[in-house]
Design an enzyme around this catalytic site. Structure first.
Site, PDB file in Angstrom:
ATOM      1  N   LYS A  52       0.842  -1.208   0.000  1.00  0.00           N
ATOM      2  CA  LYS A  52       0.000   0.000   0.000  1.00  0.00           C
ATOM      3  C   LYS A  52       0.876   1.256   0.000  1.00  0.00           C
ATOM      4  O   LYS A  52       0.583   2.239  -0.685  1.00  0.00           O
ATOM      5  CB  LYS A  52      -0.938  -0.017   1.226  1.00  0.00           C
ATOM      6  N   GLN A  96      -4.486  -1.606   9.440  1.00  0.00           N
ATOM      7  CA  GLN A  96      -4.379  -2.925   8.807  1.00  0.00           C
ATOM      8  C   GLN A  96      -4.907  -4.012   9.759  1.00  0.00           C
ATOM      9  O   GLN A  96      -4.461  -4.106  10.893  1.00  0.00           O
ATOM     10  CB  GLN A  96      -2.905  -3.200   8.443  1.00  0.00           C
ATOM     11  N   ASP A 119     -11.189   3.001   3.938  1.00  0.00           N
ATOM     12  CA  ASP A 119     -11.537   1.582   3.774  1.00  0.00           C
ATOM     13  C   ASP A 119     -13.057   1.389   3.685  1.00  0.00           C
ATOM     14  O   ASP A 119     -13.531   0.311   3.326  1.00  0.00           O
ATOM     15  CB  ASP A 119     -11.013   0.761   4.967  1.00  0.00           C
TER      16      ASP A 119
END
Ligand code: NAP
Length: 284
Positions: A52, A96, A119
């Site tokens: 990422k 994460q 997200d």
């Protein structure tokens, strides 16, 4: 004859667009930024975070990594998120997952400002998605919609069957397919006669997490098959939820694993981060 959907190519196009957007924002004085939190030593999480951060760099987004020790408490993590919610450098905040077991993931996700929730996991964004308001959509299902559009696959009036009902894939996917005017069926581990249902699918989306779970006899001739799975075969090789070799000949379109949904998920995170940065500019 089927078309193998090239997720890498579609993702590359989105990344090019993101690079242009990042340039535009910078020209207006805004450096787009993503805060990436990783807690503990999960090797898979480390790989995801590294990729990422690499993606961000490629398109001109600053990434700020916060690597916290395995023993981090929920309160410590919440404190960091509070700080990042008020940090103008962080347009997006990503934690994460999975986090170590002592962390209350729900509390963590719910504290991320919905305007920085790139997200799309915050209940406010889930609500926005379901009610058709603008908000952040989870990257994997959003990427699948982009892929369908790229290939001019029209979902309107089609039977779309989704296997899996997770918060990150199955449920938001169902909401997005409804928005596309598909007739949507969501299957899960309690579903009876699964193959009877999947054989009726014009567009089948598999998000199960089981190697080669979807077999050729579960497919309608000419179906579009989207494989979300990221599984391992008996040799440890990355593969999907779909038995590609036997399923593909029955399809009109099918995504491979790797090279299908995965690159799209990564690209959509960049797109969401730039949207957050742009939204920040317009409310400033
Ligand atoms: P998950 O949270 O484990 O959900 C799996 C879903 O599959 C559940 O809803 C489960 O039903 C259902 N299921 C399990 N066994 C079934 C069966 N025998 N028949 C019908 N349904 C069944 O997984 P996820 O997070 O959605 O991820 C799914 C897969 O996608 C995984 O391989 C994951 O690694 C991959 N993934 C890939 C990407 C990407 O970017 N490519 C992104 C996210 C996830 P219940 O709800 O009843 O348990």
């Amino acid at each position: 004859m089927y078309t193998k959907i090239d997720g890498k190519a579609v993702a590359a196009k989105i990344k090019d667009e993101c690079a242009l957007k990042a340039e535009e924002l910078k020209a207006r004085g805004k450096e787009p930024g993503l805060a990436v939190i990783i807690v503990g030593n999960n090797p898979a999480s480390r790989v995801y975070v590294n990729s990422k951060e690499r993606d961000c760099k490629e398109v001109g987004i600053n990434s700020y990594e916060y690597a916290l020790p395995e023993t981090t408490t929920t309160d410590e993590l919440l404190e960091l998120i509070e700080k990042l919610n008020n940090d103008v450098r962080a347009d997006g905040i990503l934690c994460q997952l999975p986090a170590p077991k002592q962390i209350d993931e729900k509390k963590v996700l719910n504290l991320i400002s919905p305007e920085k929730d790139v997200d799309g996991f915050h209940p406010v964004n889930v609500g926005r998605l379901v009610t058709g308001e603008k908000g952040f959509v989870p990257c994997t299902p959003a990427g699948i919609i982009e892929m369908l559009k790229y290939y001019s696959i029209d979902a309107d009036g089609k039977n779309s069957v989704i296997i899996g009902r997770s918060n990150i894939v199955g449920k938001p996917m169902a909401a997005l397919m409804l928005k596309e005017n598909a007739t949507v069926t969501v299957c899960h581990s309690h579903t009876k006669n699964l193959a009877d249902i999947t054989r009726n699918a014009d567009i089948l989306i598999a998000a199960v997490g089981k190697t080669k779970f979807v077999k050729a006899d579960m497919i309608k001739d000419g179906a579009v098959v989207i494989d979300v799975g990221m599984d391992r075969d008996e040799n440890g090789k990355l593969c999907g939820d779909v038995d590609f070799e036997n399923v593909a000949p029955k399809c009109s379109y099918i995504t491979p694993v790797p090279g299908g949904v995965g690159p799209m998920t990564r690209a959509m995170l960049l797109k969401n981060t730039l949207t957050a940065a742009k939204n920040f500019m317009s409310v400033k």
